[in-house]
Design a protein around this motif. Structure first.
Motif, PDB file in Angstrom:
ATOM      1  N   ASP A 153     -21.283  -5.883   0.015  1.00 52.84           N
ATOM      2  CA  ASP A 153     -22.101  -6.722  -0.858  1.00 52.84           C
ATOM      3  C   ASP A 153     -21.494  -6.903  -2.247  1.00 52.84           C
ATOM      4  N   GLY A 154     -21.253  -5.803  -2.950  1.00 55.15           N
ATOM      5  CA  GLY A 154     -20.737  -5.884  -4.304  1.00 55.15           C
ATOM      6  C   GLY A 154     -19.369  -5.254  -4.418  1.00 55.15           C
ATOM      7  N   THR A 155     -18.641  -5.661  -5.441  1.00 53.10           N
ATOM      8  CA  THR A 155     -17.299  -5.117  -5.639  1.00 53.10           C
ATOM      9  C   THR A 155     -17.345  -3.613  -5.866  1.00 53.10           C
ATOM     10  N   PHE A 156     -18.434  -3.123  -6.450  1.00 52.30           N
ATOM     11  CA  PHE A 156     -18.595  -1.685  -6.689  1.00 52.30           C
ATOM     12  C   PHE A 156     -18.700  -0.911  -5.386  1.00 52.30           C
ATOM     13  N   ASN A 157     -19.026  -1.597  -4.315  1.00 56.43           N
ATOM     14  CA  ASN A 157     -19.199  -0.978  -3.008  1.00 56.43           C
ATOM     15  C   ASN A 157     -18.048  -1.343  -2.063  1.00 56.43           C
ATOM     16  N   ALA A 158     -17.019  -1.952  -2.615  1.00 53.48           N
ATOM     17  CA  ALA A 158     -15.884  -2.386  -1.805  1.00 53.48           C
ATOM     18  C   ALA A 158     -14.618  -1.653  -2.247  1.00 53.48           C
ATOM     19  N   ILE A 159     -14.758  -0.348  -2.395  1.00 56.34           N
ATOM     20  CA  ILE A 159     -13.655   0.508  -2.808  1.00 56.34           C
ATOM     21  C   ILE A 159     -13.502   1.591  -1.735  1.00 56.34           C
ATOM     22  N   ALA A 160     -12.280   1.848  -1.344  1.00 55.18           N
ATOM     23  CA  ALA A 160     -12.009   2.908  -0.365  1.00 55.18           C
ATOM     24  C   ALA A 160     -10.891   3.789  -0.916  1.00 55.18           C
TER      25      ALA A 160
ATOM     26  N   THR B  85      -2.944   9.595   0.931  1.00 52.96           N
ATOM     27  CA  THR B  85      -2.266   9.508  -0.370  1.00 52.96           C
ATOM     28  C   THR B  85      -3.210   9.761  -1.548  1.00 52.96           C
ATOM     29  N   GLY B  86      -4.500   9.632  -1.319  1.00 50.70           N
ATOM     30  CA  GLY B  86      -5.467   9.768  -2.414  1.00 50.70           C
ATOM     31  C   GLY B  86      -5.557   8.516  -3.276  1.00 50.70           C
ATOM     32  N   GLU B  87      -4.857   7.468  -2.887  1.00 53.85           N
ATOM     33  CA  GLU B  87      -4.859   6.205  -3.631  1.00 53.85           C
ATOM     34  C   GLU B  87      -6.121   5.408  -3.309  1.00 53.85           C
ATOM     35  N   PHE B  88      -6.648   4.742  -4.343  1.00 53.32           N
ATOM     36  CA  PHE B  88      -7.793   3.856  -4.134  1.00 53.32           C
ATOM     37  C   PHE B  88      -7.325   2.537  -3.552  1.00 53.32           C
ATOM     38  N   ILE B  89      -8.117   2.009  -2.654  1.00 54.17           N
ATOM     39  CA  ILE B  89      -7.909   0.665  -2.111  1.00 54.17           C
ATOM     40  C   ILE B  89      -9.035  -0.162  -2.706  1.00 54.17           C
ATOM     41  N   ASP B  90      -8.683  -1.094  -3.595  1.00 51.88           N
ATOM     42  CA  ASP B  90      -9.671  -1.809  -4.399  1.00 51.88           C
ATOM     43  C   ASP B  90      -9.303  -3.290  -4.496  1.00 51.88           C
ATOM     44  N   PRO B  91      -9.385  -4.012  -3.384  1.00 52.33           N
ATOM     45  CA  PRO B  91      -8.916  -5.403  -3.379  1.00 52.33           C
ATOM     46  C   PRO B  91      -9.756  -6.372  -4.203  1.00 52.33           C
ATOM     47  N   PHE B  92     -10.955  -5.970  -4.631  1.00 49.67           N
ATOM     48  CA  PHE B  92     -11.831  -6.884  -5.371  1.00 49.67           C
ATOM     49  C   PHE B  92     -12.105  -6.411  -6.798  1.00 49.67           C
ATOM     50  N   ASP B  93     -11.294  -5.467  -7.283  1.00 56.01           N
ATOM     51  CA  ASP B  93     -11.395  -4.925  -8.639  1.00 56.01           C
ATOM     52  C   ASP B  93     -12.771  -4.304  -8.908  1.00 56.01           C
ATOM     53  N   GLY B  94     -13.286  -3.591  -7.937  1.00 57.80           N
ATOM     54  CA  GLY B  94     -14.559  -2.902  -8.105  1.00 57.80           C
ATOM     55  C   GLY B  94     -14.508  -1.837  -9.179  1.00 57.80           C
ATOM     56  N   ILE B  95     -13.381  -1.139  -9.285  1.00 58.47           N
ATOM     57  CA  ILE B  95     -13.247  -0.114 -10.326  1.00 58.47           C
ATOM     58  C   ILE B  95     -13.303  -0.767 -11.700  1.00 58.47           C
ATOM     59  N   GLY B  96     -12.629  -1.881 -11.854  1.00 64.77           N
ATOM     60  CA  GLY B  96     -12.675  -2.622 -13.113  1.00 64.77           C
ATOM     61  C   GLY B  96     -14.078  -3.098 -13.441  1.00 64.77           C
ATOM     62  N   ASP B  97     -14.795  -3.591 -12.425  1.00 66.68           N
ATOM     63  CA  ASP B  97     -16.169  -4.047 -12.648  1.00 66.68           C
ATOM     64  C   ASP B  97     -17.070  -2.883 -13.048  1.00 66.68           C
TER      65      ASP B  97
END
Length: 157
Positions: free
Chosen positions: A19-26, A31-43
């Motif tokens: 639904d929201g970019t805040f909920n589209a982070i894996a 590797t411990g790396e974030f997968i954030d294709p919609f800039d949810g962390i930035g939002d």
């Protein structure tokens, strides 16, 4: 609605259905790396609620998402991105297709987990959800109840 799983979907494609970019982070567990294709962390850092991809499509898929965004904005005092907010206004009446229990649950979260109803009332009014959900006579009043007031109030039985 029907939820279908597809193990052949990539993580990015799965996140695009959220639904929201805040909920589209894996997180890549290797590797411990974030997968954030919609800039949810930035939002989250900007305190902005934004729909993933086309907000009209997200709200068409599940109108309760409109109330979830209201609830999150109210609880965390976040703003709602302009295009997402416009879609919320255009799709406001679709929330009436949601089960009353689900609507009630979102409002309870907004009321119980917020320290003020001011943001909630503002969003309801600005989006038109106030009239959709409560009718044309809806006239909200916002209250801020501090812990001190609660503690200093005594009741005689």
């Amino acid at each position: 609605f029907n939820v279908k799983t597809d193990k052949s979907l990539s993580v990015e494609e799965d996140l695009s259905r959220r639904d929201g970019t805040f909920n589209a982070i894996a997180m890549d567990v290797e590797t411990g790396e974030f997968i954030d294709p919609f800039d949810g962390i930035g939002d989250l850092q900007r305190k902005v609620i934004k729909a993933v991809r086309d907000p009209y499509e997200r709200f068409e898929e599940d109108p309760l998402r409109i109330l979830r965004f209201v609830q999150f904005a109210s609880r965390f005092k976040f703003s709602i991105e302009e295009k997402t907010f416009e879609a919320m206004k255009m799709k406001a009446e679709t929330v009436l297709t949601c089960a009353s229990e689900r609507i009630h649950a979102e409002f309870m979260k907004a009321f119980e987990k917020s320290d003020s109803t001011e943001t909630l009332c503002e969003i309801l009014i600005e989006s038109g959800l106030d009239h959709v959900l409560f009718g044309d006579d809806f006239d909200p009043m916002s209250y801020n109840i501090s812990e001190e007031v609660v503690q200093s109030t005594s009741f005689l039985y």
